[in-house]
Design an enzyme around this catalytic site. Structure first.
Site, PDB file in Angstrom:
ATOM      1  N   GLU A   1      -9.866  -4.073  -6.016  1.00 22.38           N
ATOM      2  CA  GLU A   1      -9.142  -2.730  -5.023  1.00 22.38           C
ATOM      3  C   GLU A   1      -9.793  -1.890  -6.382  1.00 22.38           C
ATOM      4  O   GLU A   1      -9.497  -1.465  -7.123  1.00 22.38           O
ATOM      5  CB  GLU A   1      -7.572  -3.478  -5.153  1.00 22.38           C
ATOM      6  CG  GLU A   1      -7.593  -3.917  -4.015  1.00 22.38           C
ATOM      7  CD  GLU A   1      -5.878  -3.834  -4.172  1.00 22.38           C
ATOM      8  OE1 GLU A   1      -5.181  -3.180  -2.879  1.00 22.38           O
ATOM      9  OE2 GLU A   1      -5.346  -4.892  -4.092  1.00 22.38           O
TER      10      GLU A   1
ATOM     11  N   HIS B   1      -7.145  -5.333  -0.649  1.00 21.72           N
ATOM     12  CA  HIS B   1      -6.058  -4.794  -0.415  1.00 21.72           C
ATOM     13  C   HIS B   1      -5.354  -5.767   0.090  1.00 21.72           C
ATOM     14  O   HIS B   1      -6.007  -5.557   1.417  1.00 21.72           O
ATOM     15  CB  HIS B   1      -6.577  -3.310   0.516  1.00 21.72           C
ATOM     16  CG  HIS B   1      -6.107  -2.358   0.127  1.00 21.72           C
ATOM     17  ND1 HIS B   1      -5.355  -1.417  -1.306  1.00 21.72           N
ATOM     18  CD2 HIS B   1      -4.812  -1.814   1.114  1.00 21.72           C
ATOM     19  CE1 HIS B   1      -4.134  -0.776  -0.296  1.00 21.72           C
ATOM     20  NE2 HIS B   1      -3.948  -0.513   0.252  1.00 21.72           N
TER      21      HIS B   1
ATOM     22  N   SER C   1       0.570  -1.132  -0.250  1.00 18.92           N
ATOM     23  CA  SER C   1       0.577  -0.320  -0.506  1.00 18.92           C
ATOM     24  C   SER C   1       1.037   1.054  -0.124  1.00 18.92           C
ATOM     25  O   SER C   1       1.295   1.751  -0.717  1.00 18.92           O
ATOM     26  CB  SER C   1      -1.474  -0.061   1.236  1.00 18.92           C
ATOM     27  OG  SER C   1      -1.951   0.389   1.210  1.00 18.92           O
TER      28      SER C   1
END
Length: 308
Positions: free
Chosen positions: A242, A272, A147
């Site tokens: 996502e 995610h 991320s």
């Protein structure tokens, strides 16, 4: 009975969503961090943990049984640059150490809003230079992150390249957040499919990270817009559900156009950073094995025998 069968990924989504729904305007960043650590924090598995200070940046060496100490993976955790920690990502780092057969250095970089851009990038670069100073060669080092941490991996690679320092052998990016303007088409096309990350929240995290530095298209903030020439081989993993899917698919296209080797894996029906749930999702276990194989190949390591 409703007749609805809950899949493993549905159970994971329900657990994450419960935490997200508990947050409101009055929820402090400190509370969010505690909730995040409670949600993800796990010491599952056996891994040795050795605290270190890398050029003034706190970190932890995490070593699965049998992991070699002549190779290193620097890991930058996710959490929108505001939450996440070495605790929340302990299990994931231990799994990467196990799959790759080498030590993982978890980097405890500074977080916003107390420390906005470029504090995290300074810490990441300082940690990389520290590992080089320990006697490891660049081709014995890889970077990895998820991320926001995956975006930080790319920003670190760009900074290292532009400083004429030796680049690491490879990098692993899980659900990378590479576009802080949230301009990709998946922010619209995956909005209904993504149960967790919606564009307004993503833009709010970006504003909090940037502070007075308001250029979200800066290449060191949104590396999707950078010149990627000369970067090492990349492994990019992302879930098909996502909203940040475009951050990965467009990154792979731009990297290849710049002559960079980029392997893109889009995992069907995954969310995610699904790799954080290896005990619940077979896809997470498979993805981690793929990460391990990629790292072993680029760090010139032999496959791990079943006896290790």
């Amino acid at each position: 009975m409703s007749g609805i069968i809950e899949t493993p990924v549905d159970a994971v989504v329900a657990r994450i969503s419960k935490v997200y729904r508990s947050w409101g305007r009055s929820t402090t960043v400190g509370q969010m961090r505690r909730d995040w650590d409670n949600l993800f924090g796990s010491n599952a598995g056996v891994a040795r943990v050795v605290p270190v200070v890398a050029n003034g940046v706190n970190g932890q060496w995490i070593s699965a049984p049998g992991a070699r100490d002549d190779r290193a993976v620097l890991y930058f955790h996710g959490g929108g640059f505001q939450v996440g920690s070495l605790s929340s990502h302990h299990e994931l780092m231990a799994c990467i150490s196990q799959a790759s057969g080498c030590r993982v250095l978890g980097v405890d970089y500074r977080l916003a809003p107390e420390h906005r851009y470029p504090s995290a990038l300074y810490d990441a670069c300082a940690a990389y230079e520290w590992v080089l100073a320990q006697g490891l060669h660049a081709d014995e080092i890889a970077l990895a992150g998820d991320s926001a941490g995956a975006g930080l991996v790319l920003s670190t690679l760009l900074s290292v390249r532009d400083a004429d320092l030796p680049l690491p052998a490879a990098a692993v990016l899980m659900s990378p957040w590479t576009d802080l303007t949230a301009s990709g088409e998946s922010y619209e096309t995956r909005a209904a499919a993504d149960p967790i990350h919606q564009r307004p929240m993503i833009l709010a995290m970006a504003r909090n990270y940037l502070g007075p530095h308001d250029d979200a298209r800066d290449a060191l903030i949104s590396p999707l817009f950078a010149d990627l020439t000369g970067l090492p081989p990349l492994l990019i993993q992302v879930g098909d559900r996502e909203t940040v899917l475009s951050d990965s698919t467009e990154l792979a296209d731009r990297a290849r156009a710049a002559g960079v080797t980029a392997e893109l894996q889009v995992w069907d029906n995954m969310i995610h950073v699904f790799q954080q749930f290896p005990s619940e999702l077979v896809e997470a276990r498979d993805a981690l094995q793929s990460i391990g194989a990629f790292l072993r190949a680029h760090l010139s390591m032999q496959p791990i025998s079943k006896g290790n």
